[in-house]
Design a protein around this motif. Structure first.
Motif, PDB file in Angstrom:
ATOM      1  N   GLU A  40      69.616  31.479  18.712  1.00  0.00           N
ATOM      2  CA  GLU A  40      68.444  30.615  18.849  1.00  0.00           C
ATOM      3  C   GLU A  40      68.443  29.848  20.162  1.00  0.00           C
ATOM      4  O   GLU A  40      67.388  29.509  20.703  1.00  0.00           O
ATOM      5  CB  GLU A  40      68.385  29.634  17.679  1.00  0.00           C
ATOM      6  N   ASP A  41      69.654  29.581  20.710  1.00  0.00           N
ATOM      7  CA  ASP A  41      69.747  28.802  21.942  1.00  0.00           C
ATOM      8  C   ASP A  41      69.739  29.673  23.196  1.00  0.00           C
ATOM      9  O   ASP A  41      69.994  29.173  24.305  1.00  0.00           O
ATOM     10  CB  ASP A  41      71.007  27.938  21.928  1.00  0.00           C
ATOM     11  N   CYS A  57      64.047  34.674  17.029  1.00  0.00           N
ATOM     12  CA  CYS A  57      65.484  34.684  16.803  1.00  0.00           C
ATOM     13  C   CYS A  57      65.766  35.285  15.432  1.00  0.00           C
ATOM     14  O   CYS A  57      65.145  34.902  14.436  1.00  0.00           O
ATOM     15  CB  CYS A  57      66.052  33.261  16.867  1.00  0.00           C
ATOM     16  N   PRO A  59      69.061  35.329  13.555  1.00  0.00           N
ATOM     17  CA  PRO A  59      70.445  34.863  13.654  1.00  0.00           C
ATOM     18  C   PRO A  59      71.433  35.883  13.096  1.00  0.00           C
ATOM     19  O   PRO A  59      71.195  36.501  12.048  1.00  0.00           O
ATOM     20  CB  PRO A  59      70.450  33.573  12.829  1.00  0.00           C
TER      21      PRO A  59
END
Length: 210
Positions: A40-41, A57, A59
């Motif tokens: 996500e980052d 995203c 994950p």
């Protein structure tokens, strides 16, 4: 119009090079259909949002590789992707993923494969003492950094190179090589002979020269 699905885990500089090539009409008939990241980052995900592209995203932390790849595939199929482009995607994808896009997944690697596959390729090259390094765009198969080579660019290694300086010069060539290789694949004007990617244009020139 051929639809690209871009997978990334980090800054996404090769994704941005692809987007720039499309904008500058160096990849005619191509568009980025979706950008996916397992993190996500990832700065590349934020960059895709700024460009107004569909970006999500999915994950990977705490999930099995099979379950994660199944969701990634669902997203790619949802966006009707024709070609999957790995752009700093730091995960080994499953055989089921590869079978879902046969000869339609491409990756870029910062060495002249088959030399120095895997992580830290630039460090491997320096430690081995090579005089020429570079980057490779290749199809993805079930082995790591192993599939048929589409295109390579070379970079001379300087005596005073560090991992950082060599990586920076290789990255410059990656940004040139990846869009060029994607254009070759999307043209459909090639055959794969044993392990060789042969463009029809080059094949015609060879025949004419005989």
């Amino acid at each position: 119009m051929k639809r690209l699905g871009v997978l990334l885990s980090g800054r996404g500089s090769n994704f941005l090079a692809i987007a720039r090539a499309i904008r500058e009409q160096r990849l005619p008939g191509a568009e980025i259909a979706v950008v996916l990241s397992n993190r996500e980052d990832a700065p590349g995900l934020a960059a895709a949002h700024k460009l107004g592209l569909p970006a999500f995203c999915v994950p990977s932390a705490g999930r099995s590789r099979v379950d994660h790849d199944a969701e990634m595939l669902a997203r790619l199929h949802q966006h009707k992707v024709d070609l999957v482009c790995l752009a700093g995607y730091m995960r080994v994808i499953t055989p089921d993923f590869i079978r879902a896009f046969p000869d339609r997944i491409v990756n870029i690697h910062p060495s002249l494969l088959p030399a120095f596959p895997g992580l830290d390729a630039q460090r491997q090259a320096l430690e081995y003492g090579v005089k020429i390094s570079g980057c490779t765009v290749h199809f993805v198969d079930e082995a790591v950094d192993h599939g048929v080579i589409i295109l390579q660019k070379t970079v001379h290694v300087k005596d005073d190179d560090t991992v950082e300086s060599l990586s920076a010069r290789i990255l410059e060539q990656e940004h040139i090589a990846y869009p060029e290789a994607i254009a070759r694949v999307l043209s459909g004007e090639y055959t794969i002979e044993d392990r060789r990617f042969v463009s029809h244009e080059n094949k015609a020139l060879r025949v004419t020269a005989r």
